[in-house]
Motif scaffolding. Structure first.
Motif, PDB file in Angstrom:
ATOM      1  N   LYS A  63      13.591   8.958  -1.439  1.00  0.00           N
ATOM      2  CA  LYS A  63      13.054   8.285  -0.262  1.00  0.00           C
ATOM      3  C   LYS A  63      11.550   8.117  -0.459  1.00  0.00           C
ATOM      4  O   LYS A  63      10.923   8.869  -1.209  1.00  0.00           O
ATOM      5  CB  LYS A  63      13.320   9.099   1.010  1.00  0.00           C
ATOM      6  CG  LYS A  63      14.798   9.279   1.326  1.00  0.00           C
ATOM      7  CD  LYS A  63      15.002  10.265   2.473  1.00  0.00           C
ATOM      8  CE  LYS A  63      14.531   9.708   3.797  1.00  0.00           C
ATOM      9  NZ  LYS A  63      14.853  10.640   4.925  1.00  0.00           N
ATOM     10  N   THR A  64      10.985   7.133   0.217  1.00  0.00           N
ATOM     11  CA  THR A  64       9.539   6.959   0.168  1.00  0.00           C
ATOM     12  C   THR A  64       8.904   7.522   1.431  1.00  0.00           C
ATOM     13  O   THR A  64       9.501   7.509   2.508  1.00  0.00           O
ATOM     14  CB  THR A  64       9.144   5.470   0.032  1.00  0.00           C
ATOM     15  OG1 THR A  64       9.669   4.738   1.148  1.00  0.00           O
ATOM     16  CG2 THR A  64       9.669   4.888  -1.267  1.00  0.00           C
ATOM     17  N   LEU A  65       7.693   8.022   1.281  1.00  0.00           N
ATOM     18  CA  LEU A  65       6.900   8.483   2.418  1.00  0.00           C
ATOM     19  C   LEU A  65       5.470   7.985   2.241  1.00  0.00           C
ATOM     20  O   LEU A  65       4.951   7.965   1.115  1.00  0.00           O
ATOM     21  CB  LEU A  65       6.894  10.011   2.501  1.00  0.00           C
ATOM     22  CG  LEU A  65       7.984  10.699   3.331  1.00  0.00           C
ATOM     23  CD1 LEU A  65       7.785  12.209   3.276  1.00  0.00           C
ATOM     24  CD2 LEU A  65       7.948  10.227   4.782  1.00  0.00           C
ATOM     25  N   PRO A  66       4.820   7.583   3.321  1.00  0.00           N
ATOM     26  CA  PRO A  66       3.439   7.104   3.208  1.00  0.00           C
ATOM     27  C   PRO A  66       2.444   8.249   3.154  1.00  0.00           C
ATOM     28  O   PRO A  66       2.585   9.264   3.843  1.00  0.00           O
ATOM     29  CB  PRO A  66       3.262   6.291   4.496  1.00  0.00           C
ATOM     30  CG  PRO A  66       4.143   6.983   5.491  1.00  0.00           C
ATOM     31  CD  PRO A  66       5.333   7.475   4.701  1.00  0.00           C
ATOM     32  N   LEU A  67       1.453   8.117   2.308  1.00  0.00           N
ATOM     33  CA  LEU A  67       0.303   9.002   2.320  1.00  0.00           C
ATOM     34  C   LEU A  67      -0.818   8.262   3.044  1.00  0.00           C
ATOM     35  O   LEU A  67      -1.014   7.065   2.817  1.00  0.00           O
ATOM     36  CB  LEU A  67      -0.119   9.340   0.892  1.00  0.00           C
ATOM     37  CG  LEU A  67      -1.126  10.476   0.738  1.00  0.00           C
ATOM     38  CD1 LEU A  67      -0.451  11.811   1.010  1.00  0.00           C
ATOM     39  CD2 LEU A  67      -1.723  10.481  -0.668  1.00  0.00           C
ATOM     40  N   GLU A  68      -1.534   8.924   3.907  1.00  0.00           N
ATOM     41  CA  GLU A  68      -2.687   8.406   4.652  1.00  0.00           C
ATOM     42  C   GLU A  68      -2.323   7.767   5.994  1.00  0.00           C
ATOM     43  O   GLU A  68      -3.039   7.959   6.970  1.00  0.00           O
ATOM     44  CB  GLU A  68      -3.497   7.382   3.830  1.00  0.00           C
ATOM     45  CG  GLU A  68      -3.962   7.897   2.484  1.00  0.00           C
ATOM     46  CD  GLU A  68      -4.501   6.791   1.620  1.00  0.00           C
ATOM     47  OE1 GLU A  68      -5.730   6.596   1.592  1.00  0.00           O
ATOM     48  OE2 GLU A  68      -3.687   6.110   0.993  1.00  0.00           O
ATOM     49  N   VAL A  69      -1.262   6.977   6.049  1.00  0.00           N
ATOM     50  CA  VAL A  69      -0.980   6.227   7.279  1.00  0.00           C
ATOM     51  C   VAL A  69      -0.645   7.163   8.440  1.00  0.00           C
ATOM     52  O   VAL A  69      -1.154   7.006   9.552  1.00  0.00           O
ATOM     53  CB  VAL A  69       0.163   5.220   7.065  1.00  0.00           C
ATOM     54  CG1 VAL A  69       0.395   4.404   8.326  1.00  0.00           C
ATOM     55  CG2 VAL A  69      -0.153   4.303   5.892  1.00  0.00           C
ATOM     56  N   LEU A  70       0.213   8.151   8.193  1.00  0.00           N
ATOM     57  CA  LEU A  70       0.581   9.085   9.251  1.00  0.00           C
ATOM     58  C   LEU A  70      -0.606   9.930   9.675  1.00  0.00           C
ATOM     59  O   LEU A  70      -0.712  10.357  10.827  1.00  0.00           O
ATOM     60  CB  LEU A  70       1.718   9.995   8.784  1.00  0.00           C
ATOM     61  CG  LEU A  70       3.065   9.335   8.508  1.00  0.00           C
ATOM     62  CD1 LEU A  70       4.044  10.354   7.959  1.00  0.00           C
ATOM     63  CD2 LEU A  70       3.624   8.671   9.758  1.00  0.00           C
ATOM     64  N   GLN A  71      -1.527  10.183   8.744  1.00  0.00           N
ATOM     65  CA  GLN A  71      -2.661  11.048   9.019  1.00  0.00           C
ATOM     66  C   GLN A  71      -3.877  10.290   9.559  1.00  0.00           C
ATOM     67  O   GLN A  71      -4.922  10.893   9.793  1.00  0.00           O
ATOM     68  CB  GLN A  71      -3.081  11.796   7.743  1.00  0.00           C
ATOM     69  CG  GLN A  71      -2.054  12.783   7.232  1.00  0.00           C
ATOM     70  CD  GLN A  71      -0.902  12.122   6.486  1.00  0.00           C
ATOM     71  OE1 GLN A  71      -1.054  11.051   5.921  1.00  0.00           O
ATOM     72  NE2 GLN A  71       0.248  12.774   6.468  1.00  0.00           N
ATOM     73  N   GLY A  72      -3.744   8.975   9.732  1.00  0.00           N
ATOM     74  CA  GLY A  72      -4.897   8.213  10.206  1.00  0.00           C
ATOM     75  C   GLY A  72      -4.531   7.070  11.118  1.00  0.00           C
ATOM     76  O   GLY A  72      -4.658   7.152  12.333  1.00  0.00           O
ATOM     77  N   LEU A  73      -4.041   6.000  10.535  1.00  0.00           N
ATOM     78  CA  LEU A  73      -3.815   4.758  11.269  1.00  0.00           C
ATOM     79  C   LEU A  73      -2.948   4.955  12.509  1.00  0.00           C
ATOM     80  O   LEU A  73      -3.371   4.645  13.630  1.00  0.00           O
ATOM     81  CB  LEU A  73      -3.170   3.727  10.337  1.00  0.00           C
ATOM     82  CG  LEU A  73      -2.814   2.379  10.971  1.00  0.00           C
ATOM     83  CD1 LEU A  73      -4.072   1.639  11.388  1.00  0.00           C
ATOM     84  CD2 LEU A  73      -1.998   1.533  10.013  1.00  0.00           C
ATOM     85  N   LEU A  74      -1.740   5.475  12.352  1.00  0.00           N
ATOM     86  CA  LEU A  74      -0.833   5.600  13.486  1.00  0.00           C
ATOM     87  C   LEU A  74      -1.380   6.567  14.527  1.00  0.00           C
ATOM     88  O   LEU A  74      -1.271   6.333  15.735  1.00  0.00           O
ATOM     89  CB  LEU A  74       0.551   6.057  13.013  1.00  0.00           C
ATOM     90  CG  LEU A  74       1.319   5.097  12.106  1.00  0.00           C
ATOM     91  CD1 LEU A  74       2.706   5.636  11.808  1.00  0.00           C
ATOM     92  CD2 LEU A  74       1.430   3.712  12.740  1.00  0.00           C
ATOM     93  N   GLY A  75      -1.981   7.657  14.076  1.00  0.00           N
ATOM     94  CA  GLY A  75      -2.528   8.622  15.021  1.00  0.00           C
ATOM     95  C   GLY A  75      -3.679   8.075  15.825  1.00  0.00           C
ATOM     96  O   GLY A  75      -3.864   8.419  17.000  1.00  0.00           O
TER      97      GLY A  75
END
Length: 507
Positions: free
Chosen positions: A139-151
């Protein structure tokens, strides 16, 4: 909604009570709130101990507590089919996001070694997951997006903490806020320790490239760069792009022990194409006065499936088709979902992510309906379903035309596509978000202004600092737009209480 601002606690923008939308829509909205709450409860049950540990371990995790508040802000003033389309799309976004965070916590080696961690290919922000489509056991998981953009959509105070860390170690303060936040998270060691490997990228700008190099030094898994050509309209670069896709697949095979499965790859690509075709169909409704698509959740839905699904999340297609059925019924019945519309607007450039509901405010305050935004036109590549080389090249093209790439690389003319899209979606106002740290877009501001004069189009600039509300607040963004509406458009606000109110201390 004649005096809507009185519903907010002073200085916060946080509502004292739920919005009254009439009996039918208020009841519907409440049931959807309950569904979202159920999604959050289901999320916690997936790994209660690790998720609670993650909440205390990672500062960014706390930002997601504001999820339900964000949804309320983004749907403010909505009624009828538009409200139903937005909630349908938002449920899919909520489901996908909570699934990814749960996977991050379940596989986080900080909380104990687990083989689950090795099932993930980590992708740097703005990369599309089709790159790993041929590996059914991964499976793929995003690095950075969950910890920045979405939050940041949910908590405007989330990213400044990490950006200050980045600046305190001597890195340049004028870099893109997306990259600055990602670097700060890395320096603070706030990325979950998960994944068999990491694929970084070379786009869309020098700030992102430098950020990738810094992150590579901090993570503890093998990394590679999927270096896709910037000049993506030049067919002579296709050979290089295809080679990069094959090198990336070889890297995944070498680091995970899995083998590329062509049948599984094409199965995902077929789902990818369904998602893109759903989007094209939605655009046809958005062009009309009877559209149920508008405000901000629609472009968020597009950005979500481009960045995180890419054909791997079946509920995305299900939600899109449900929204299309609602939109078709509204169109056939000639239902005007946005009956306060005075003007139709398209937005371009990097928005202030700490003010995700700006579009909703523009409608409720001024009667300006945002029917299209730049991120909607990212990716959207129909990929071959029967020829492997053509399909891999299609994945590369989808990647090249991704979020922040299609309009900032490939040639300056792509930023100027806004005029064609404004005409296609019957918009009489063009808003360009002037992200003060995006040097690529700033360099073309003079050209955009000149073309607006030549074409005799209404053009408004709204400055923002993408992730940092301390530089340009949400109220300052509103002031810029309101000044244009009064001075140039000669309009009076629909709700004067929304023109100037203090929400600086709010989420």
């Amino acid at each position: 909604m004649a005096n809507e601002a009185k519903r907010f606690y002073k200085g916060s923008g946080i509502a004292k009570h739920r919005e009254w939308r009439g009996l039918k829509d208020t009841f519907y909205d409440y049931t959807q709130w309950a569904i979202n709450l159920g999604i959050l409860v289901k999320f916690v049950t997936k790994s209660p101990v690790r998720i609670v540990k993650g909440l205390f371990e990672y500062r960014w995790f706390g930002g997601y507590i504001g999820a339900l508040h964000m949804i309320d802000k983004c749907t403010a003033g909505m009624r009828g089919p538009a409200l139903r389309v937005s909630h349908t799309q938002m449920h899919a976004i909520m489901t996908g996001t909570t699934n990814m965070i749960a996977d991050s916590m379940k596989g986080d080696r900080r909380f104990g070694d687990t083989k689950y961690a090795d099932k993930f290919v980590m992708l740097e922000q703005t990369m599309c997951p089709e790159i790993a489509a041929g590996f059914p056991n991964l499976k793929t998981l995003p690095l950075e997006v969950l910890q920045g953009l979405l939050g940041t959509y949910m908590d405007q105070n989330l990213a400044p903490f990490y950006m200050d860390i980045m600046e305190n170690v001597g890195l340049p303060a004028d870099s893109c806020r997306l990259s600055a936040n990602a670097a700060g998270v890395a320096i603070n060691d706030d990325y979950p320790e998960i994944g068999a490997c990491l694929i970084t990228n070379n786009m869309p700008c020098d700030s992102s490239t430098m950020n990738s190099q810094l992150i590579e030094r901090r993570v503890k898994i093998p990394t590679t760069v999927a270096g896709i050509p910037m000049r993506w309209e030049d067919e002579s670069t296709d050979k290089y792009a295809l080679a990069q896709m094959k090198d990336t697949i070889k890297f995944i095979e070498d680091t995970t022990g899995e083998k590329f499965d062509e049948r599984a790859f094409f199965s995902v690509i077929k789902q990818h194409n369904k998602e893109v075709r759903n989007e094209f169909e939605a655009w046809e409704y958005a062009k009309t006065p009877y559209s149920a698509y508008g405000h901000v959740i629609c472009p968020l839905f597009h950005a979500f499936y481009f960045t995180f699904s890419g054909g791997t999340m079946p509920f995305i297609d299900k939600a899109a088709k449900k929204a299309l059925r609602i939109a078709e019924k509204a169109y056939r019945s000639k239902v005007v979902s946005f009956d306060k519309t005075r003007h139709r607007m398209i937005t371009w450039g990097g928005p202030g992510c700490y003010y995700v509901d700006f579009n909703t405010w523009a409608y409720n305050c001024w009667g300006v309906l945002v029917v299209a935004g730049m991120d909607m036109f990212s990716g959207n590549v129909i990929i071959s379903e029967d020829n492997l080389d053509d399909a891999l090249l299609g994945v590369a093209h989808n990647y090249e035309r991704g979020v922040m790439r299609r309009h900032l690389t490939g040639g300056y003319q792509h930023l100027l596509e806004v005029w064609d899209e404004a005409e296609r979606f019957n918009c009489d106002i063009v808003l360009v978000y002037d992200d003060i740290t995006c040097k690529g877009a700033m360099g073309l501001s003079g050209v955009v202004n000149d073309q607006a004069k030549e074409k005799n189009k209404h053009l408004v600039w709204v400055q923002n600092d993408m992730f940092d509300h301390r530089t340009i607040s949400r109220n300052e963004m509103r002031r810029q737009f309101s000044d244009y509406m009064t001075a140039v458009m000669q309009e009076e606000p629909l709700d004067a209480s929304l023109v100037d109110f203090d929400d600086y201390e709010g989420w």
